[in-house]
Scaffold this motif. Structure first.
Motif, PDB file in Angstrom:
ATOM      1  N   LEU A  82      -5.914 -12.892 -10.752  1.00 25.31           N
ATOM      2  CA  LEU A  82      -5.562 -11.646 -10.286  1.00 25.31           C
ATOM      3  C   LEU A  82      -6.962 -11.599  -9.358  1.00 25.31           C
ATOM      4  CD1 LEU A  82      -5.193 -12.487 -14.146  1.00 25.31           C
ATOM      5  CD2 LEU A  82      -5.429 -10.776 -14.077  1.00 25.31           C
ATOM      6  N   GLU A  83      -6.497 -10.000  -8.680  1.00 23.84           N
ATOM      7  CA  GLU A  83      -7.709 -10.088  -7.040  1.00 23.84           C
ATOM      8  C   GLU A  83      -7.667  -8.142  -7.171  1.00 23.84           C
ATOM      9  OE1 GLU A  83      -7.396  -9.481  -2.620  1.00 23.84           O
ATOM     10  OE2 GLU A  83      -6.589 -10.692  -3.331  1.00 23.84           O
ATOM     11  N   ASN A  84      -8.715  -7.259  -8.205  1.00 26.50           N
ATOM     12  CA  ASN A  84      -9.068  -5.705  -8.296  1.00 26.50           C
ATOM     13  C   ASN A  84      -8.487  -5.172  -8.831  1.00 26.50           C
ATOM     14  OD1 ASN A  84     -11.808  -6.507  -6.635  1.00 26.50           O
ATOM     15  ND2 ASN A  84      -9.700  -6.172  -4.207  1.00 26.50           N
ATOM     16  N   VAL A  85      -8.102  -5.759 -10.341  1.00 30.80           N
ATOM     17  CA  VAL A  85      -7.114  -5.248 -10.790  1.00 30.80           C
ATOM     18  C   VAL A  85      -7.400  -4.405 -11.671  1.00 30.80           C
ATOM     19  CG1 VAL A  85      -5.973  -6.108 -13.278  1.00 30.80           C
ATOM     20  CG2 VAL A  85      -5.524  -7.344 -11.149  1.00 30.80           C
ATOM     21  N   SER A  86      -7.051  -3.489 -11.975  1.00 31.79           N
ATOM     22  CA  SER A  86      -7.835  -2.221 -13.016  1.00 31.79           C
ATOM     23  C   SER A  86      -6.238  -1.814 -13.605  1.00 31.79           C
ATOM     24  CB  SER A  86      -7.601  -1.247 -12.060  1.00 31.79           C
ATOM     25  OG  SER A  86      -9.376  -1.599 -11.402  1.00 31.79           O
ATOM     26  N   LYS A  87      -6.522  -1.110 -15.305  1.00 32.49           N
ATOM     27  CA  LYS A  87      -5.957  -0.453 -16.008  1.00 32.49           C
ATOM     28  C   LYS A  87      -6.682   0.336 -16.265  1.00 32.49           C
ATOM     29  CE  LYS A  87      -1.804   0.274 -17.842  1.00 32.49           C
ATOM     30  NZ  LYS A  87      -0.415   0.633 -16.561  1.00 32.49           N
ATOM     31  N   ARG A 136      -1.338  -9.694 -21.338  1.00 29.92           N
ATOM     32  CA  ARG A 136       0.544  -8.918 -21.441  1.00 29.92           C
ATOM     33  C   ARG A 136       0.449  -8.427 -20.124  1.00 29.92           C
ATOM     34  NH1 ARG A 136      -1.434  -5.085 -26.520  1.00 29.92           N
ATOM     35  NH2 ARG A 136      -0.521  -7.270 -27.545  1.00 29.92           N
ATOM     36  N   MET A 137      -0.899  -8.823 -18.967  1.00 28.75           N
ATOM     37  CA  MET A 137      -0.478  -7.932 -17.465  1.00 28.75           C
ATOM     38  C   MET A 137      -0.309  -9.329 -16.649  1.00 28.75           C
ATOM     39  SD  MET A 137      -4.015  -6.338 -15.882  1.00 28.75           S
ATOM     40  CE  MET A 137      -3.460  -4.388 -16.304  1.00 28.75           C
ATOM     41  N   LEU A 138      -0.831 -10.766 -17.161  1.00 33.31           N
ATOM     42  CA  LEU A 138       0.262 -11.932 -16.716  1.00 33.31           C
ATOM     43  C   LEU A 138       1.650 -12.039 -17.112  1.00 33.31           C
ATOM     44  CD1 LEU A 138      -2.803 -14.899 -18.213  1.00 33.31           C
ATOM     45  CD2 LEU A 138      -2.495 -12.888 -16.262  1.00 33.31           C
ATOM     46  N   MET A 139       1.813 -12.006 -17.788  1.00 30.25           N
ATOM     47  CA  MET A 139       3.503 -11.731 -18.029  1.00 30.25           C
ATOM     48  C   MET A 139       4.198 -10.241 -17.073  1.00 30.25           C
ATOM     49  SD  MET A 139       3.659 -12.562 -21.410  1.00 30.25           S
ATOM     50  CE  MET A 139       5.198 -12.908 -21.458  1.00 30.25           C
ATOM     51  N   GLY A 140       3.747  -9.719 -16.730  1.00 24.61           N
ATOM     52  CA  GLY A 140       3.675  -8.356 -16.084  1.00 24.61           C
ATOM     53  C   GLY A 140       4.539  -7.765 -17.166  1.00 24.61           C
ATOM     54  N   SER A 157      -3.848  -0.442 -10.369  1.00 23.72           N
ATOM     55  CA  SER A 157      -3.946  -0.742  -8.634  1.00 23.72           C
ATOM     56  C   SER A 157      -4.947  -2.103  -8.876  1.00 23.72           C
ATOM     57  CB  SER A 157      -5.738  -0.302  -7.727  1.00 23.72           C
ATOM     58  OG  SER A 157      -6.858  -0.255  -9.192  1.00 23.72           O
ATOM     59  N   GLY A 158      -4.569  -3.144  -8.073  1.00 25.81           N
ATOM     60  CA  GLY A 158      -5.128  -4.482  -7.473  1.00 25.81           C
ATOM     61  C   GLY A 158      -3.699  -5.116  -7.731  1.00 25.81           C
ATOM     62  N   VAL A 159      -3.635  -7.268  -8.115  1.00 24.67           N
ATOM     63  CA  VAL A 159      -2.490  -7.711  -7.697  1.00 24.67           C
ATOM     64  C   VAL A 159      -3.140  -8.873  -8.774  1.00 24.67           C
ATOM     65  CG1 VAL A 159      -3.250  -8.977  -5.831  1.00 24.67           C
ATOM     66  CG2 VAL A 159      -1.073  -9.092  -6.225  1.00 24.67           C
ATOM     67  N   VAL A 160      -1.788  -8.732  -9.368  1.00 20.67           N
ATOM     68  CA  VAL A 160      -2.278  -9.731 -10.356  1.00 20.67           C
ATOM     69  C   VAL A 160      -0.337 -10.544  -9.641  1.00 20.67           C
ATOM     70  CG1 VAL A 160      -1.443 -10.964 -12.933  1.00 20.67           C
ATOM     71  CG2 VAL A 160      -1.909  -8.846 -12.028  1.00 20.67           C
ATOM     72  N   ARG A 161      -0.794 -12.004  -9.507  1.00 18.09           N
ATOM     73  CA  ARG A 161      -0.517 -13.271  -8.451  1.00 18.09           C
ATOM     74  C   ARG A 161      -0.206 -14.402  -9.776  1.00 18.09           C
ATOM     75  NH1 ARG A 161      -3.575 -12.018  -4.457  1.00 18.09           N
ATOM     76  NH2 ARG A 161      -2.865 -10.642  -2.937  1.00 18.09           N
ATOM     77  N   PHE A 162       1.633 -15.178  -9.455  1.00 17.67           N
ATOM     78  CA  PHE A 162       1.508 -15.958 -10.457  1.00 17.67           C
ATOM     79  C   PHE A 162       1.921 -17.154  -9.408  1.00 17.67           C
ATOM     80  CE2 PHE A 162       4.609 -18.466 -12.717  1.00 17.67           C
ATOM     81  CZ  PHE A 162       5.081 -19.216 -14.130  1.00 17.67           C
ATOM     82  N   GLU A 163       1.831 -18.233  -9.387  1.00 13.05           N
ATOM     83  CA  GLU A 163       2.097 -19.560  -9.027  1.00 13.05           C
ATOM     84  C   GLU A 163       2.079 -18.487  -7.347  1.00 13.05           C
ATOM     85  OE1 GLU A 163       5.720 -20.784 -10.337  1.00 13.05           O
ATOM     86  OE2 GLU A 163       4.473 -22.441 -11.213  1.00 13.05           O
ATOM     87  N   GLY A 164       0.888 -17.815  -7.282  1.00 10.67           N
ATOM     88  CA  GLY A 164       0.971 -17.440  -5.395  1.00 10.67           C
ATOM     89  C   GLY A 164       2.351 -16.476  -5.565  1.00 10.67           C
ATOM     90  N   GLN A 165       2.621 -15.862  -5.949  1.00 13.12           N
ATOM     91  CA  GLN A 165       3.955 -14.382  -5.717  1.00 13.12           C
ATOM     92  C   GLN A 165       2.973 -13.557  -6.610  1.00 13.12           C
ATOM     93  OE1 GLN A 165       6.151 -14.826  -3.275  1.00 13.12           O
ATOM     94  NE2 GLN A 165       5.284 -16.575  -3.056  1.00 13.12           N
TER      95      GLN A 165
END
Length: 250
Positions: free
Chosen positions: A4-9, A45-49, A55-63
């Motif tokens: 997770l990079e610079n994630v905000s909600k 829940r962010m990890l699952m989409g 803002s920011g990005v959540v990546r699972f296995e690089g995607q």
């Protein structure tokens, strides 16, 4: 496994998660802990989409996890919520097999996998044809874990899985789950408010407050080297509660 990079909600103008950076290692159990409203359930829940950050990005296995990619990515994740979330009109077997049937697995493969998972989760196989109302709380939670494991996902995500259980059942399930985590070697993320539970299950503990990470580390690091006063206060508050209960019982 996750980055997770610079994630905000934000919900209704209130920040739930703010500029959060976090890496979750594969093959280990990471526990999100903190007071109510700190953002831990939003985070899982962010990890699952299920929730997409502003803002920011959540990546699972690089995607990146996006609204478009989340459905496919969730097939590689198992999810267990408080109370199990079983469908009352389906048997234990039907609940466990839900995604496998959706994906078109043959019935003989589903049947064999259900028996295998019943053994892993310590659910007697004669309960597989009962409905949720006919099962105890602990048994329902075992079925929920079977459902989460059915597709043999890389990741297990558990959002306060023991919150609705009585203390004795909770203690037994904690012991069994830790053994399951170790035997299967999967990446696991658990949400809890209980520091003892976090210490027992977690390789890494992430303590949150007001949508931010206060400290990330082992239970020993949190206890012996708190990053700020709140860490010690949070741990001490739970110790104080237990000491009070012990004093009252003596």
């Amino acid at each position: 496994m996750f980055e997770l990079e610079n994630v905000s909600k934000v919900f209704s103008g209130v920040a739930a998660i703010t500029d959060l950076d976090l890496s979750i290692e594969a093959g280990r159990t990471t526990v999100f802990i903190g007071p109510s409203g700190c953002g831990k359930s939003t985070l899982i829940r962010m990890l699952m989409g299920l929730i997409i950050p502003e803002s920011g990005v959540v990546r699972f296995e690089g995607q990146p996890v996006t609204a478009a990619s989340a459905l496919e990515q969730r097939r590689h994740m198992g999810y267990v919520i408080q109370g199990g979330g079983l469908f009352p009109h389906l048997t234990a077997r039907g609940n466990a097999a839900l995604m496998a049937r959706y994906l078109g697995w043959p019935e003989n493969k589903i049947a064999a996998r259900a028996v295998e998972l019943a053994e892993i989760t310590h659910l007697p196989t004669d309960l597989l044809d009962r409905y949720p109302i006919q099962l105890s709380g602990g048994q329902r939670q075992r079925v929920a874990l079977m459902r989460a494991l059915m597709l043999d996902p890389e990741v297990l995500l558990l959002d306060e899985p023991f919150g609705a259980l009585d203390p004795m059942v909770r203690d037994k399930l904690q012991t069994e789950l830790r053994e399951i985590f170790r035997d299967l070697g999967k990446t696991v993320v658990v949400v809890t408010q209980d520091i003892a539970e976090a210490a027992y299950l977690g390789d890494v503990i992430v303590l949150l407050r007001d949508g931010r990470i206060v400290q990330r580390g082992t239970i020993g690091e949190l206890v012996n080297h708190p990053a700020e006063d709140f860490v010690g206060q949070f741990i001490s508050a739970q110790r104080t509660l237990m000491d009070t209960l012990k004093d009252g019982a003596s």
